[in-house]
Design an enzyme around this catalytic site. Sequence first.
Site, mmCIF file in Angstrom:
data_model
loop_
_atom_site.group_PDB
_atom_site.id
_atom_site.type_symbol
_atom_site.label_atom_id
_atom_site.label_comp_id
_atom_site.label_asym_id
_atom_site.label_seq_id
_atom_site.Cartn_x
_atom_site.Cartn_y
_atom_site.Cartn_z
ATOM 1 N N GLU A 4 -40.067 -45.947 2.526
ATOM 2 C CA GLU A 4 -40.314 -47.394 2.590
ATOM 3 C C GLU A 4 -41.791 -47.745 2.763
ATOM 4 O O GLU A 4 -42.125 -48.909 2.937
ATOM 5 C CB GLU A 4 -39.467 -48.011 3.699
ATOM 6 C CG GLU A 4 -37.981 -47.908 3.366
ATOM 7 C CD GLU A 4 -37.067 -48.463 4.445
ATOM 8 O OE1 GLU A 4 -37.485 -48.516 5.612
ATOM 9 O OE2 GLU A 4 -35.926 -48.832 4.096
ATOM 10 N N LYS A 44 -43.004 -42.828 4.872
ATOM 11 C CA LYS A 44 -42.307 -43.146 6.118
ATOM 12 C C LYS A 44 -41.249 -42.068 6.390
ATOM 13 O O LYS A 44 -40.968 -41.720 7.523
ATOM 14 C CB LYS A 44 -41.627 -44.513 5.967
ATOM 15 C CG LYS A 44 -40.942 -44.999 7.231
ATOM 16 C CD LYS A 44 -40.320 -46.364 7.008
ATOM 17 C CE LYS A 44 -39.586 -46.846 8.237
ATOM 18 N NZ LYS A 44 -38.650 -47.926 7.930
ATOM 19 N N GLN A 45 -40.647 -41.578 5.311
ATOM 20 C CA GLN A 45 -39.531 -40.643 5.458
ATOM 21 C C GLN A 45 -39.416 -39.803 4.195
ATOM 22 O O GLN A 45 -39.984 -40.145 3.157
ATOM 23 C CB GLN A 45 -38.240 -41.423 5.669
ATOM 24 C CG GLN A 45 -37.848 -42.301 4.495
ATOM 25 C CD GLN A 45 -37.000 -43.490 4.916
ATOM 26 O OE1 GLN A 45 -37.535 -44.545 5.214
ATOM 27 N NE2 GLN A 45 -35.690 -43.313 4.921
ATOM 28 N N TRP A 49 -27.375 -47.327 3.076
ATOM 29 C CA TRP A 49 -27.122 -46.053 2.396
ATOM 30 C C TRP A 49 -27.001 -44.904 3.382
ATOM 31 O O TRP A 49 -26.546 -43.822 3.030
ATOM 32 C CB TRP A 49 -28.274 -45.743 1.417
ATOM 33 C CG TRP A 49 -29.587 -45.386 2.091
ATOM 34 C CD1 TRP A 49 -30.229 -46.079 3.077
ATOM 35 C CD2 TRP A 49 -30.389 -44.226 1.850
ATOM 36 N NE1 TRP A 49 -31.402 -45.447 3.437
ATOM 37 C CE2 TRP A 49 -31.530 -44.302 2.702
ATOM 38 C CE3 TRP A 49 -30.288 -43.140 0.984
ATOM 39 C CZ2 TRP A 49 -32.532 -43.334 2.714
ATOM 40 C CZ3 TRP A 49 -31.296 -42.179 1.006
ATOM 41 C CH2 TRP A 49 -32.391 -42.279 1.863
ATOM 42 N N ASP A 50 -27.381 -45.123 4.630
ATOM 43 C CA ASP A 50 -27.253 -44.111 5.680
ATOM 44 C C ASP A 50 -25.848 -43.507 5.649
ATOM 45 O O ASP A 50 -25.651 -42.324 5.882
ATOM 46 C CB ASP A 50 -27.462 -44.744 7.074
ATOM 47 C CG ASP A 50 -28.749 -45.542 7.220
ATOM 48 O OD1 ASP A 50 -29.298 -45.991 6.195
ATOM 49 O OD2 ASP A 50 -29.193 -45.739 8.366
HETATM 50 O O1 IFM Z 1 -31.566 -47.187 5.798
HETATM 51 C C1 IFM Z 1 -32.596 -46.955 6.700
HETATM 52 C C2 IFM Z 1 -33.891 -46.846 5.931
HETATM 53 O O2 IFM Z 1 -33.854 -45.759 5.045
HETATM 54 C C3 IFM Z 1 -35.043 -46.637 6.888
HETATM 55 N N1 IFM Z 1 -35.097 -47.747 7.805
HETATM 56 C C4 IFM Z 1 -33.865 -47.858 8.592
HETATM 57 C C5 IFM Z 1 -32.660 -48.076 7.706
HETATM 58 C C6 IFM Z 1 -31.398 -48.174 8.546
HETATM 59 O O3 IFM Z 1 -31.189 -46.994 9.266
#
Ligand code: IFM
Length: 729
Positions: free
Chosen positions: A467, A567-568, A340-341
Amino acid sequence: MDLWKITATQPTHELASKLTVSNGLVGVKDLTEVPQLQEGPQTASVVYVNGFYDYEPIQYGEAQFGFPQRNQTMIPLPAPTRFDLWLDDVPVDLEQGKLVSQDYALSMQTGQYTHNLVWEETATGRQLAITITRLTSLKTAALLMQQVAVTALNFKTGKLRVISGMQTPVTHKSADFDPRLTHYDAAEILDNQQVTQLSPTVRSLTFKAPQSEQQLSLLTSYDQAGDWVADGNWMGEFDLSSTPVAVTKKIWAELGAAELNVDAQTNLTATFDTITTAQSAALADFWATSDIEITGDAESQLGIRFSQFGLLQAVGLHAGGRGIAAKGLTGSGYNGHYFWDTEIYEAPFFYWNHPELAKRLLMVRYQQLSHAKAYAQSLGLDGALFPWRTINGEEASAYFPASTAAIHIDADIAYLVIRYYQITHDATFMRDYGQELLVETSRFYLSYGNFDDDKGFVLNTVTGPDEYTALVNNNAYTNYLVQFELRYLTDHFTQKDIGRFKVSQREWTSFKAAADQMYFETHGELIAQDDSFLSKKRLDLSRIPKDQFPLLTHFHPLVLYRLQVLKQADLLLAMVLLSEQFSDAQVQTNYDYYEPLTTHDSSLSPAIYAIAAARLGKHDGAIDFFKRTINTDLKNKQGNTADGLHLAAMGGSWITFAWGMMGLMVNDDAAELKPYLPTGWTQCRFKLCYRGTIYTINVTATELTVTGAIDDEVTIDQEQRTIIIKAAK
Ligand code: IFM
């Protein structure tokens, strides 16, 4: 400091990633073209071809129904970049001489990598200057070119022997990289033959990915007279009295001529000058519509350009359409998979500056729609579910809590469809492809979720962007994005408009009802990340030793899933993407709640907090997060740049600049900006392509100007520091 170049004098694993040249199809990572002169660590020598991958059965300890059966792995190929040199029968190496100097550069204006070396022969003191120049053509995707130019520095006569061949693939593997997924050392080499129909000097080397049955031929030709010798190598001998001696090697990656719409013959016979001139011209055009000029902050200037250039290198300027792997073509991290990046982090730069490239990315998804439909069906659901990570359109992840359950992927793709359309008004795309993507992904959500008597429409057992939290009910990010998609679909089209997808009255009504009744758990201004998040124990990040980050490498998922820790960015990402839906007070409350719980263990995180901070007037915080993002790879902030560059952070740099500092937003009728200059910046100038017109926006402390407008559609309020560009009726 040249703010158009990345330069270095020492080879490192990280440098190999940073100096990779790629064009969306072929990526070449190699700092050791003359291996006998290699000093320091043995860095990677490898070529990646986007979409050239192999399968492997996934071995499950406890397999369950419907789990993906095969993974996909982009194959590291041997780099056709090697040159071995002899001076009058003396090997040009570190036994017979020494390296007097060397430097490396990647120019973002010429698109060329250069490696300069000076070697001195111990016995005689004779010195040779060697320059390697390399590029992967941005316009002609299949073409890779490398030249070695050798000059006798302090002597007049001599004989130079050049042998050119393949580098055995050396791929750096980091400690935290899953060895089960990276065991491919090389593809099987099928043949190595003279190809006579092109020209007598062209050789073909064909690789086969054993499981996926894909084949790839590399055709090689040279500009200087010489002979093919054993093992597919080429040899020439030259008189050094007329220096520099320059040998140019051209490689053509045959991957399906129809997709690329260009021919090998023309390109393999083109001269070095023709190819380098074309590359510089392509880049001049690219920068003319996308350069960001920042005055007063060299670090930001270089960082933002490196990010834009990295994004360009991940897609190229040609017709062939492949996705953007998480690391582009700069490393084997994440196995060359698309995530999804692309839609959320990388595409914004393209839809605001090069919409034709954003469309290409959308078309990659569209072409994989049949797989997405089959995947939804395999889960007993309607519509289409796109894979969390993939090359060929099939899910490649074995860990469903952090992949299949991340059903927001569909809404992320829909978000791109909608933004692309708002910015371009490309009605043909919307009619032929966009509507179908919206309908099939909406269908999926309606069958995944349900109407709950107390809550309304709920999407249970999902994983959001964060995540460190998985399989929860009503992840707010997912619900906001799905609501946005369903609203857009039902507000902008009628059931008749999309009649060809056989949307029944019942289905149409339920799209609207789900949007209207979408469930969110709120406590005043505070929005819960999901239904259970606020009842979990908070993790005090200040008490975790620094060496235990990233947490995923030290704690079992079940430890993390039970805690309030991110995590984000998750909810904050929804607030950034759909900024018009949230008040400043809401953003402030949720920023204050979630930011202290966020580890930023993912490189996708700091950019989002930067944008939110910018909106809230936290300018110091915004620039700190911005610098962290632009330096993700320039300063190896995540510690794993050796595995490849972080393309999402590169996209994150651009959105932080545009959405954060420049306050850029779009809706159905207008593009709006609310720019400010971070401390140290005295001016900035940048471009946007909106509804086919390219606008140049100039921001100083006292004045905003916009040039490029055709009519009177631009309104600037100098006092409020806002710009509105209205879409022509
Ligand atoms: O898509 C990302 C995910 O959101 C976080 N871990 C790395 C992946 C790839 O960049």
